[in-house]
Design a protein around this motif. Structure first.
Motif, mmCIF file in Angstrom:
data_model
loop_
_atom_site.group_PDB
_atom_site.id
_atom_site.type_symbol
_atom_site.label_atom_id
_atom_site.label_comp_id
_atom_site.label_asym_id
_atom_site.label_seq_id
_atom_site.Cartn_x
_atom_site.Cartn_y
_atom_site.Cartn_z
ATOM 1 N N GLY A 295 38.971 23.202 27.838
ATOM 2 C CA GLY A 295 40.203 23.860 27.408
ATOM 3 C C GLY A 295 41.159 24.121 28.552
ATOM 4 N N THR A 296 41.730 25.321 28.559
ATOM 5 C CA THR A 296 42.754 25.695 29.532
ATOM 6 C C THR A 296 42.370 27.000 30.206
ATOM 7 O OG1 THR A 296 44.486 24.637 28.204
ATOM 8 C CG2 THR A 296 45.200 26.251 29.846
ATOM 9 N N ILE A 297 42.515 27.051 31.525
ATOM 10 C CA ILE A 297 42.372 28.306 32.254
ATOM 11 C C ILE A 297 43.757 28.740 32.707
ATOM 12 C CG2 ILE A 297 41.860 27.124 34.453
ATOM 13 C CD1 ILE A 297 40.075 29.533 35.153
ATOM 14 N N PHE A 298 44.090 29.991 32.417
ATOM 15 C CA PHE A 298 45.408 30.546 32.753
ATOM 16 C C PHE A 298 45.234 31.549 33.884
ATOM 17 C CE2 PHE A 298 48.768 33.841 31.653
ATOM 18 C CZ PHE A 298 49.787 33.143 32.298
ATOM 19 N N LEU A 299 45.735 31.207 35.057
ATOM 20 C CA LEU A 299 45.649 32.064 36.234
ATOM 21 C C LEU A 299 46.935 32.877 36.336
ATOM 22 C CD1 LEU A 299 44.147 29.471 38.759
ATOM 23 C CD2 LEU A 299 42.932 31.111 37.299
ATOM 24 N N ASP A 300 46.911 34.058 35.754
ATOM 25 C CA ASP A 300 48.097 34.911 35.742
ATOM 26 C C ASP A 300 48.255 35.607 37.089
ATOM 27 O OD1 ASP A 300 50.346 36.091 34.745
ATOM 28 O OD2 ASP A 300 49.300 37.599 33.546
ATOM 29 N N GLU A 301 49.511 35.733 37.552
ATOM 30 C CA GLU A 301 49.843 36.336 38.849
ATOM 31 C C GLU A 301 49.026 35.701 39.974
ATOM 32 O OE1 GLU A 301 52.387 37.907 39.062
ATOM 33 O OE2 GLU A 301 52.731 38.674 37.045
ATOM 34 N N ILE A 302 49.077 34.382 40.054
ATOM 35 C CA ILE A 302 48.331 33.665 41.084
ATOM 36 C C ILE A 302 48.841 33.996 42.482
ATOM 37 C CG2 ILE A 302 49.798 31.611 41.015
ATOM 38 C CD1 ILE A 302 47.241 29.941 41.412
ATOM 39 N N GLY A 303 50.076 34.470 42.579
ATOM 40 C CA GLY A 303 50.619 34.860 43.877
ATOM 41 C C GLY A 303 49.902 36.042 44.500
ATOM 42 N N GLU A 304 49.127 36.782 43.695
ATOM 43 C CA GLU A 304 48.376 37.929 44.202
ATOM 44 C C GLU A 304 46.997 37.525 44.720
ATOM 45 O OE1 GLU A 304 49.875 40.828 44.278
ATOM 46 O OE2 GLU A 304 51.617 40.053 43.197
ATOM 47 N N LEU A 305 46.650 36.259 44.601
ATOM 48 C CA LEU A 305 45.319 35.807 45.015
ATOM 49 C C LEU A 305 45.169 35.932 46.522
ATOM 50 C CD1 LEU A 305 42.825 34.584 43.611
ATOM 51 C CD2 LEU A 305 43.679 32.337 44.297
ATOM 52 N N ASP A 306 44.039 36.513 46.948
ATOM 53 C CA ASP A 306 43.801 36.746 48.363
ATOM 54 C C ASP A 306 43.815 35.433 49.137
ATOM 55 O OD1 ASP A 306 42.859 38.964 50.318
ATOM 56 O OD2 ASP A 306 41.499 37.294 50.698
ATOM 57 N N LEU A 307 44.421 35.466 50.322
ATOM 58 C CA LEU A 307 44.560 34.261 51.134
ATOM 59 C C LEU A 307 43.204 33.651 51.476
ATOM 60 C CD1 LEU A 307 46.790 32.541 52.440
ATOM 61 C CD2 LEU A 307 46.538 33.918 54.507
ATOM 62 N N ASP A 308 42.181 34.486 51.654
ATOM 63 C CA ASP A 308 40.854 33.975 52.010
ATOM 64 C C ASP A 308 40.196 33.214 50.862
ATOM 65 O OD1 ASP A 308 41.123 35.135 54.481
ATOM 66 O OD2 ASP A 308 40.078 36.982 53.927
ATOM 67 N N LEU A 309 40.599 33.508 49.629
ATOM 68 C CA LEU A 309 40.005 32.850 48.472
ATOM 69 C C LEU A 309 40.743 31.574 48.084
ATOM 70 C CD1 LEU A 309 37.791 32.997 46.330
ATOM 71 C CD2 LEU A 309 39.304 34.433 44.956
ATOM 72 N N GLN A 310 41.956 31.428 48.554
ATOM 73 C CA GLN A 310 42.760 30.280 48.160
ATOM 74 C C GLN A 310 42.127 28.931 48.502
ATOM 75 O OE1 GLN A 310 46.901 30.734 49.337
ATOM 76 N NE2 GLN A 310 46.910 32.883 48.677
ATOM 77 N N PRO A 311 41.443 28.774 49.673
ATOM 78 C CA PRO A 311 40.796 27.475 49.937
ATOM 79 C C PRO A 311 39.730 27.113 48.912
ATOM 80 C CG PRO A 311 41.005 28.747 51.959
ATOM 81 C CD PRO A 311 41.377 29.666 50.843
ATOM 82 N N ARG A 312 38.981 28.088 48.409
ATOM 83 C CA ARG A 312 37.953 27.806 47.403
ATOM 84 C C ARG A 312 38.586 27.333 46.100
ATOM 85 N NH1 ARG A 312 32.584 30.613 45.862
ATOM 86 N NH2 ARG A 312 32.542 28.573 44.883
ATOM 87 N N LEU A 313 39.702 27.975 45.723
ATOM 88 C CA LEU A 313 40.390 27.540 44.517
ATOM 89 C C LEU A 313 40.954 26.138 44.704
ATOM 90 C CD1 LEU A 313 41.512 27.999 41.700
ATOM 91 C CD2 LEU A 313 43.468 29.185 42.734
ATOM 92 N N LEU A 314 41.530 25.879 45.865
ATOM 93 C CA LEU A 314 42.076 24.550 46.153
ATOM 94 C C LEU A 314 40.974 23.495 46.066
ATOM 95 C CD1 LEU A 314 44.369 22.689 47.141
ATOM 96 C CD2 LEU A 314 43.665 23.251 49.479
ATOM 97 N N GLY A 315 39.815 23.785 46.672
ATOM 98 C CA GLY A 315 38.706 22.841 46.619
ATOM 99 C C GLY A 315 38.247 22.564 45.199
ATOM 100 N N ALA A 316 38.201 23.603 44.374
ATOM 101 C CA ALA A 316 37.786 23.427 42.976
ATOM 102 C C ALA A 316 38.765 22.527 42.227
ATOM 103 C CB ALA A 316 37.672 24.785 42.297
ATOM 104 N N LEU A 317 40.058 22.709 42.473
ATOM 105 C CA LEU A 317 41.064 21.917 41.779
ATOM 106 C C LEU A 317 41.058 20.468 42.253
ATOM 107 C CD1 LEU A 317 44.062 24.431 41.679
ATOM 108 C CD2 LEU A 317 42.293 24.037 39.972
ATOM 109 N N GLU A 318 40.815 20.261 43.537
ATOM 110 C CA GLU A 318 40.837 18.902 44.073
ATOM 111 C C GLU A 318 39.580 18.120 43.704
ATOM 112 O OE1 GLU A 318 41.547 19.370 48.253
ATOM 113 O OE2 GLU A 318 43.719 19.175 47.989
#
Length: 451
Positions: free
Chosen positions: A231-254
């Motif tokens: 389905g769809t995952i909706f990441l609301d207010e993604i701009g609030e995501l901690d900078l340290d966690l952003q690489p893990r999210l990027l890796g998951a998407l890639e």
């Protein structure tokens, strides 16, 4: 003076679908000064980003130009140039600006480059969606019908989508509508509010965890990416995501796989990602508070939700919609007199659709005199404007921050470091507060050195 001696001219004509509806003026951007060929872009797109990154709409090969230096946004009042927190600033007509409406012809300087802006006296038609509904959203205004058309096209292609816009403009409704009009409509729609989940728990919420992975993890729990499978995952207010966690999210998407906390194996994921933010992520990228590579990963398609003040013709339709919703809940037919409707249509609605909906519900519950118009304060009393808690709190906090920063800077002679130390906050955080309220003074240009 801009250099007109460059012989090579490369023109890009940005496509725009021509069907009956509203129109947008065409304009031309042309490189007039700087290294490289003289390139120009002819477009009528609502938003054009200029910068040195290959993901910008108009790219310059100039190391003094920020990755996303400035943008030009077309609105009802004209063509607004907005600096995106660039390192070296943007000048229009010799004046450094943060925001400025461009005249029919203008010269823009930034870094060692310069471009010209010119209206071409032509317009491109913009497609309007055939219906006044898209998902749970309703509108008759051309700006929203054009947005419905774009969302419908995005929904059909399974494209990763970023929804931008002020709080209360309906970003979650838009995300749900995209999901409901996609091939994934029969699979889950999972919402993750990145601003509401504690920093220590957001990773587990996204990726899941194994039993005993951390204190309190009494049993294994699948994360949002797994729960949204197919389905769809909706990441609301993604701009609030901690900078340290952003690489893990990027890796998951890639890599299209995630690793739950405490697990040694990866789990493949099959989801469509829709994100939303009320921040300007281009500015956050320039400030290095949001990863550039993650921005381009989540903003494959980018749609801006217009504020209610730009679609006032939708207010009567929205009021009727909220009345119908109330009837569905309590079985009683409600109505508002014409005077109340007119007063509602005249209000600015800084909280947008959410504020309008709350106002209608409160009028039905307590009577229109409690809201429309707000009574003038009598001597010795203070009235508070009725609005959503989040909107009212933000306004009070903003007012406090501006007053506090003004007094703090005055007490420390305008010195940034001394002021940050006195406030006992990190200097970078202090600068972000100044930028938030547009209180940071531009650096004085250095005097040219004598040879």
């Amino acid at each position: 003076m801009m250099n007109d001696s460059e012989p090579e001219l490369i023109t890009t004509l940005a496509p725009n679908r021509r069907l009956p509806g509203i129109t947008r003026e065409r304009y031309r951007l042309r490189i007039e000064m700087g290294e490289g060929p003289r390139v120009e872009l002819v477009t009528s797109e609502q938003r054009v980003v200029v910068g040195s990154h290959t993901g910008a709409d108009f790219v310059l090969s100039d190391p003094t130009v920020s990755r996303m230096h400035f943008e030009i946004v077309s609105d009802r009042d004209g063509h607004l140039l907005r600096d995106l927190g660039s390192k070296n600033g943007t000048e229009v007509g010799g004046l450094r600006v943060r925001e400025a409406y461009l005249t029919e012809r203008a010269r823009i300087r930034f870094g060692r480059s310069g471009i010209s802006f010119a209206l071409l006296g032509e317009a491109d038609a913009v497609t309007l969606h055939p219906d006044m509904r898209f998902g749970a959203m309703i509108a008759r205004s051309p700006v929203m019908r054009a947005l419905f058309d774009r969302l419908a096209r995005v929904a059909a292609r399974d494209t990763t989508l970023l929804l931008e816009g002020e709080s209360g403009t309906g970003k979650e409704l838009a995300a749900r509508a995209v999901h409901e009009n996609s091939r994934r409509r029969d699979r889950p729609f999972v919402v993750v509010d990145c601003s509401a989940i504690p920093r220590t728990l957001i990773e587990a919420e996204l990726f899941g965890h194994e039993k005993g992975a951390f204190t309190g993890a009494s049993q294994a729990r699948p994360g949002a990416f797994v729960r949204a499978r197919g389905g769809t995952i909706f990441l609301d207010e993604i701009g609030e995501l901690d900078l340290d966690l952003q690489p893990r999210l990027l890796g998951a998407l890639e890599r299209r796989e995630i690793k739950p906390i405490g697990s040694s194996s990866v789990v493949p994921i099959d989801v469509r990602v829709v994100s939303a933010t009320n921040r300007d992520l281009r500015r956050e990228v320039n400030r290095r508070s949001f990863r550039e590579d993650l921005y381009y990963r989540v903003a494959v398609a980018c749609v801006t939700m217009p504020p209610l003040r730009d679609r006032v013709e939708d207010i009567p339709l929205l009021i009727e919609h909220f009345l119908d919703q109330q009837f569905a809940r309590d079985g009683q037919r409600h109505d508002l007199d014409e005077s109340t409707r007119a007063r509602l249509a005249e209000r600015p609605w800084p909280g947008n659709i959410r504020e309008l909906r709350n106002a209608v519900e409160q009028i039905l519950a307590f009577g229109c005199d409690d809201l429309v118009p707000t009574p003038a304060p009598s001597a010795g009393t203070r009235t508070m404007r009725i609005e959503p808690f989040k909107v009212g709190k933000a306004r009070v906090v903003d007012r406090f921050e501006v007053e506090y920063l003004t007094n703090l800077l005055a007490a420390n002679g305008g010195k940034i470091t001394a002021s940050a130390n006195a406030a006992e906050v990190d200097r970078v955080h202090f600068l972000r507060l100044l930028d938030k309220h547009k209180m940071r003074k531009p650096r004085e240009p250095r005097a040219p050195s004598e040879s």
